[in-house]
Design a protein around this motif. Structure first.
Motif, PDB file in Angstrom:
ATOM      1  N   ARG A  30       0.816  -1.210   0.000  1.00 54.78           N
ATOM      2  CA  ARG A  30       0.000   0.000   0.000  1.00 54.78           C
ATOM      3  C   ARG A  30       0.852   1.263   0.000  1.00 54.78           C
ATOM      4  O   ARG A  30       0.677   2.137  -0.819  1.00 54.78           O
ATOM      5  CB  ARG A  30      -0.932  -0.013   1.206  1.00 54.78           C
ATOM      6  N   ASP A  33       3.927   2.326  -3.080  1.00 52.55           N
ATOM      7  CA  ASP A  33       3.772   2.876  -4.426  1.00 52.55           C
ATOM      8  C   ASP A  33       4.076   4.374  -4.408  1.00 52.55           C
ATOM      9  O   ASP A  33       4.015   5.021  -3.374  1.00 52.55           O
ATOM     10  CB  ASP A  33       2.369   2.602  -4.986  1.00 52.55           C
ATOM     11  N   TRP A  35       2.582   7.044  -5.517  1.00 50.45           N
ATOM     12  CA  TRP A  35       1.558   8.040  -5.202  1.00 50.45           C
ATOM     13  C   TRP A  35       1.303   8.121  -3.708  1.00 50.45           C
ATOM     14  O   TRP A  35       1.169   9.208  -3.147  1.00 50.45           O
ATOM     15  CB  TRP A  35       0.265   7.749  -5.962  1.00 50.45           C
ATOM     16  N   SER A  36       1.223   6.976  -3.037  1.00 52.07           N
ATOM     17  CA  SER A  36       0.994   6.990  -1.595  1.00 52.07           C
ATOM     18  C   SER A  36       2.118   7.720  -0.875  1.00 52.07           C
ATOM     19  O   SER A  36       1.872   8.551   0.008  1.00 52.07           O
ATOM     20  CB  SER A  36       0.884   5.563  -1.049  1.00 52.07           C
ATOM     21  N   MET A  64      -6.482   8.490 -10.126  1.00 50.92           N
ATOM     22  CA  MET A  64      -5.476   7.854  -9.276  1.00 50.92           C
ATOM     23  C   MET A  64      -5.378   8.564  -7.921  1.00 50.92           C
ATOM     24  O   MET A  64      -5.201   7.921  -6.883  1.00 50.92           O
ATOM     25  CB  MET A  64      -4.115   7.846  -9.969  1.00 50.92           C
ATOM     26  N   GLN A  67      -8.390   7.390  -5.894  1.00 48.91           N
ATOM     27  CA  GLN A  67      -8.205   6.003  -5.476  1.00 48.91           C
ATOM     28  C   GLN A  67      -7.168   5.903  -4.355  1.00 48.91           C
ATOM     29  O   GLN A  67      -7.394   5.205  -3.352  1.00 48.91           O
ATOM     30  CB  GLN A  67      -7.758   5.163  -6.670  1.00 48.91           C
ATOM     31  N   THR A  68      -6.056   6.598  -4.490  1.00 53.24           N
ATOM     32  CA  THR A  68      -4.996   6.520  -3.491  1.00 53.24           C
ATOM     33  C   THR A  68      -5.442   7.140  -2.168  1.00 53.24           C
ATOM     34  O   THR A  68      -5.169   6.596  -1.096  1.00 53.24           O
ATOM     35  CB  THR A  68      -3.713   7.194  -4.013  1.00 53.24           C
ATOM     36  N   GLU A  71      -7.654   4.650  -0.424  1.00 56.87           N
ATOM     37  CA  GLU A  71      -6.884   3.546   0.146  1.00 56.87           C
ATOM     38  C   GLU A  71      -6.154   3.980   1.417  1.00 56.87           C
ATOM     39  O   GLU A  71      -6.126   3.245   2.408  1.00 56.87           O
ATOM     40  CB  GLU A  71      -5.895   3.002  -0.886  1.00 56.87           C
TER      41      GLU A  71
END
Length: 136
Positions: A30, A33, A35-36, A64, A67-68, A71
């Protein structure tokens, strides 16, 4: 694994036997990546509205980013606050759990910056050797 117990290859192999229970894979999948990590570093500075995050990370798509953020919120790393304005304003901030991740991620980022040239060099050497092997 507790914080006072060192992580060993044996412990990793034991956890790999039960992939759904492996905390390392679960968490790193998680937050590992790009972006996180970028969002966590951006939110470490202060809370941001959605549009501010889009401007702070211009190469992330709206889909994105959404979505990120979902999450990271699902994992308890960020909070989402909707302010009753017209139009509604949504603000994102790190939670205490998210703030506890900043220092370990920062250490990894510092390591990556200081070793990036060596890694690129190793990749170039590997690629050259692979090309030679293919040619022979």
């Amino acid at each position: 694994m507790t914080e006072d117990m060192p992580f060993t290859a044996q412990r990793y192999r034991e956890q790999r036997a039960l992939p759904d229970l492996c905390p390392i894979r679960d968490v790193l999948d998680r937050v590992g990546d790009k972006w996180s990590t970028l969002l966590i570093f951006t939110l470490a500075e202060r809370s941001h509205r959605f549009g501010e995050l889009r401007r702070a990370i211009p190469d992330i798509s709206q889909r994105m980013l959404t979505q990120t953020l979902r999450e990271l919120q699902e994992d308890g790393l960020i909070s989402r606050t909707v302010h009753p304005t017209t139009p509604p304003s949504t603000e994102y901030a790190l939670t205490d759990l998210g703030r506890s991740l900043v220092e370990p991620l920062s250490a990894l980022a510092r390591w990556a910056e200081s070793h990036h040239a060596r890694i690129q060099q190793a990749r170039a050497v590997y690629a050259a050797a692979a090309r030679l092997e293919e040619a022979s």
